[in-house]
Design an enzyme around this catalytic site. Structure first.
Site, mmCIF file in Angstrom:
data_model
loop_
_atom_site.group_PDB
_atom_site.id
_atom_site.type_symbol
_atom_site.label_atom_id
_atom_site.label_comp_id
_atom_site.label_asym_id
_atom_site.label_seq_id
_atom_site.Cartn_x
_atom_site.Cartn_y
_atom_site.Cartn_z
ATOM 1 N N TYR A 472 0.830 -1.208 0.000
ATOM 2 C CA TYR A 472 0.000 0.000 0.000
ATOM 3 C C TYR A 472 0.864 1.258 0.000
ATOM 4 O O TYR A 472 0.845 2.025 -0.939
ATOM 5 C CB TYR A 472 -0.945 -0.015 1.206
ATOM 6 N N ASP A 636 -17.952 4.121 -7.340
ATOM 7 C CA ASP A 636 -16.861 4.494 -6.437
ATOM 8 C C ASP A 636 -16.812 6.015 -6.303
ATOM 9 O O ASP A 636 -16.403 6.717 -7.218
ATOM 10 C CB ASP A 636 -15.521 3.971 -6.969
ATOM 11 N N HIS A 671 -15.909 1.784 -3.462
ATOM 12 C CA HIS A 671 -14.466 1.666 -3.287
ATOM 13 C C HIS A 671 -14.067 0.328 -2.669
ATOM 14 O O HIS A 671 -12.893 -0.009 -2.636
ATOM 15 C CB HIS A 671 -13.970 2.824 -2.417
#
Length: 702
Positions: A472, A636, A671
């Site tokens: 990430y 999203d 999302h």
């Protein structure tokens, strides 16, 4: 020396190139500090247009026809459902005499929330979101219980949207009160001590295009039970700065309202306090400068305890007396250590301090004067979280997990300091067949970076194993050891799962985070590329067998890295990524990320740094890029789906080799939060089918 610099770009030359749906190009340019930047797919930002829908449908059809060629897809679907089909609980939380927790019997789309009288009472359903919609796409996004356990405020999100509606349910009867609160976003519900109403956060109702419109001027409101939302009182806002996010919490004693203010996604915040016992009392700006993070832990009357990074990037605990709030009177109780202090609570008048030691949990019990009592013995290397409750409680619960251990709940007796097993899932695999090691490697600039590597025991290091590298690297978010049925299946198939702790994340405190932000974002990509090089150099895998995956900021990560080093990866899965880094601040909450990424249209130096790595702007026509699967959701409203649409169209048009560039667009999905289990299984199987095909990986039967 780069040990793989001589490797040629990977390309499936024996496979004919796919014919992609036509994506219209337009003549559109923008000027950034004298640099002209073309944006030929600007029209894709209108995500409701008929032309875009036709393109998305054609792309989905192409992707599904390509994945249909993978014969093991059905086998993977069946095995993943078996691995996920186990009971899952959250740690119980006590309110009054009642305990509240969530439970999933195995294959339910959404977790069900239960309550019971005492630990031995009969469970009763409080909320079952599986009954909210036929397809499971309406989810509970927030829950707050009154102090006596009689009422529950809960928010629901439709199709993965960040916009939520708040409702109130009577716990005993299971029936909703008439109260409904709309246009709430990035919000909890903070009840008054007497349960007469709650504080929440939201924005003014958008005039149009709720999915796309930018959200500014976050506010705190108070809703009094039994009254319409139109009568809700504005409690706090900051009209002087439209980019501030605000939050509200009521102290456990019910005396104070604590108000947070932070700029965008910066971890630093201000604190204001209001005395709720005095109806006309002013809001006092206790900490008026966002020079660090200030997280309230608890209070005893006017004495507050805070977790802060002030002069302590890894965190420390201080006390502030509201009667003497000047900084010279602040006291340090737990000083900063080499490990990041990530969370802390007070149970039985004892600090329970949760540290991260090289991205794994370390738990310490300390007295209220900060002195160490003992370290809690955990079952293994992994992640422990929870430790909630009231200051006078004599028990608390926590959950423990790692790469092969699903969330297992323990009860901690604060008098004896002994942990006892409370709930443990029954598994359909043998964790003893797998192992996890933590290694350390050096990034491009010599920075030492940790990485967890998990696989079957007895793995032969000859470079032949398929590997999945996931990371990430942003927003101060730590990636910790955590269980995933999908990763277990990947390891069953002979795969390696690798998870590095990149700069930009929250594994080592604020200095680690800041080293991967703004003009230093390239450090994150360098860390990730170095992780891939280490796996190859140490013969865990090879370039043609190495897949990379990431979501959101991680989607940006893998896209940027595939463009910088197309020779290094055998497959790429970029999920809900931020791909147009010059326009991320134009949609919904994207402006808030300027604290993390910089301001491409406002700061020339930051524009220059961003332009060098922005995925959409670093695609070179004729280059042979790795096989790539891009995923997004059509609803999203966190990372606007146009990011993925534009990146896909541009990458397909530029691809010089025959490797596939595909996009998978999930319908009625946002999302990722609240996505029903059925959709998550389908998405995972499609991603794994792609990896099996491109990496020539095994299947669960092998």
């Amino acid at each position: 020396m780069n040990m793989i610099s001589a490797v040629a770009p990977l390309s499936s030359e024996t496979t004919p190139a796919l014919t992609y749906p036509t994506a219209r190009r337009v003549e559109h340019t923008d000027d950034y500090f004298g640099t002209t930047v073309s944006d030929p797919y600007r029209w894709m930002e209108d995500v409701d247009s008929a032309e875009l829908k036709t393109w998305v449908d054609a792309e989905n059809e192409l992707t599904q026809s390509y994945l249909a060629e993978v014969s093991s897809r059905e086998t993977m679907q069946k095995r993943l459902m078996e691995l996920i089909n186990f009971e899952r609980y959250t740690a119980p939380a006590r309110r009054g005499t009642r305990y509240f927790y969530s439970h999933n019997s195995g294959l339910q789309n959404q977790n069900v929330i239960y309550w019971q009288e005492g630990l031995d009472g009969d469970p009763k359903v409080l909320l079952d979101p599986n009954t909210f919609s036929a397809d499971g796409t309406v989810a509970i996004s927030g829950l707050s219980i009154t102090d006596d356990g009689s009422l529950a405020a809960y928010s629901i999100a439709d199709a993965g949207s960040d916009w939520v509606k708040w409702h109130v349910r009577d716990v005993a009867s299971g029936k909703d009160l008439p109260d409904v609160v709309e246009w709430s976003k990035f919000s909890g519900a903070a009840w008054l001590k007497d349960g007469s109403g709650f504080f929440y956060q939201g924005y003014d109702a958008p005039e149009s295009e709720a999915l796309k419109a930018a959200n500014y001027f976050h506010k705190v409101f108070f809703h009094k039970l039994g009254t319409p939302q139109s009568e809700d009182k504005l409690i706090f806002d900051r009209p002087d700065d439209k980019e501030l996010n605000v939050g509200a919490n009521v102290t456990d004693d019910g005396r104070y309202l604590v108000l947070y203010q932070s700029k965008g996604t910066s971890p630093n915040n201000e604190i204001a306090v209001k005395d709720l016992q005095e109806s006309e009392s002013p809001i006092v700006r206790l900490i008026p400068t966002a020079d660090a993070t200030y997280s309230p832990i608890n209070n005893h009357g006017s004495l507050f305890w805070f977790l802060t990074t002030l002069d302590a990037p890894s965190g420390k605990v201080i006390s502030i007396d509201l009667n003497h709030p000047e900084r010279e009177h602040w006291k340090t109780l737990i000083p900063e250590s080499k490990n990041k202090l990530s969370d802390i609570s007070i149970i039985d008048n004892t600090f329970i301090a949760s540290y991260l030691a090289d991205a794994q949990s370390l738990i310490e019990l300390r007295s209220l004067d900060g002195q160490l009592i003992e370290r809690l013995k955990l079952p293994a290397i992994g992640t422990a979280y929870g430790f909630g409750g009231l200051r006078e409680d004599t028990e608390t619960f926590y959950q423990f997990t790692n790469f092969t251990t699903p969330g297992t709940i323990y009860r901690l007796n604060m008098k004896t300091r002994q942990s006892t097993l409370f709930r443990q899932p029954k598994l359909l695999f043998d964790p003893a067949l797998y192992e996890t090691t933590q290694i350390f490697y050096n990034s491009k600039d010599g920075t030492r970076v940790p990485m967890f590597v998990s696989h079957k025991k007895g793995l032969v290091l000859d470079g032949s194993a398929p590997a999945l590298l996931y990371a990430y690297g942003g927003f101060n978010v730590p990636l910790l050891p955590e269980f995933s049925s999908a990763h277990v299946m990947w390891m069953e198939m002979g795969g390696i799962y690798a998870q590095p702790s990149l700069r930009g994340g929250g594994e080592y405190g604020e200095a680690w985070h800041e080293a991967g932000t703004r003009v230093k974002k390239q450090n994150v990509f360098d860390d990730f590329i170095a992780a891939a090089e280490w796996l190859i150099a140490n013969k865990y895998t090879s370039a043609k067998k190495l897949a990379i995956s990431g979501g959101s900021n991680g989607g940006l990560l893998v896209a940027a890295c595939e463009l910088q080093r197309p020779d290094l990866f055998g497959a790429v899965v970029a999920q809900v990524g931020v791909m147009d880094m010059l326009r991320f601040d134009k949609f919904t909450i994207g402006w808030a990320w300027k604290e993390e990424y910089g301001s491409p249209s406002e700061n020339a130096e930051e524009f220059s740094a961003i332009y060098k790595y922005s995925p959409l702007h670093n695609i070179h026509a004729g280059s042979a890029y790795p096989p790539t699967l891009i995923t997004t959701g059509d609803h999203d409203d966190r990372v606007y789906p146009a990011h993925s649409f534009k990146y896909t169209a541009a990458l397909q048009a530029a691809q010089g080799g025959t490797n596939p560039i595909l996009i998978r667009v999930e319908t009625r999905a946002g999302h990722g939060a609240g996505m029903p289990l059925s959709k998550r299984i389908e998405a995972t199987v499609d991603q794994y089918a792609f990896l099996v095909k491109e990496l020539k990986a095994g299947t669960p039967q092998d």
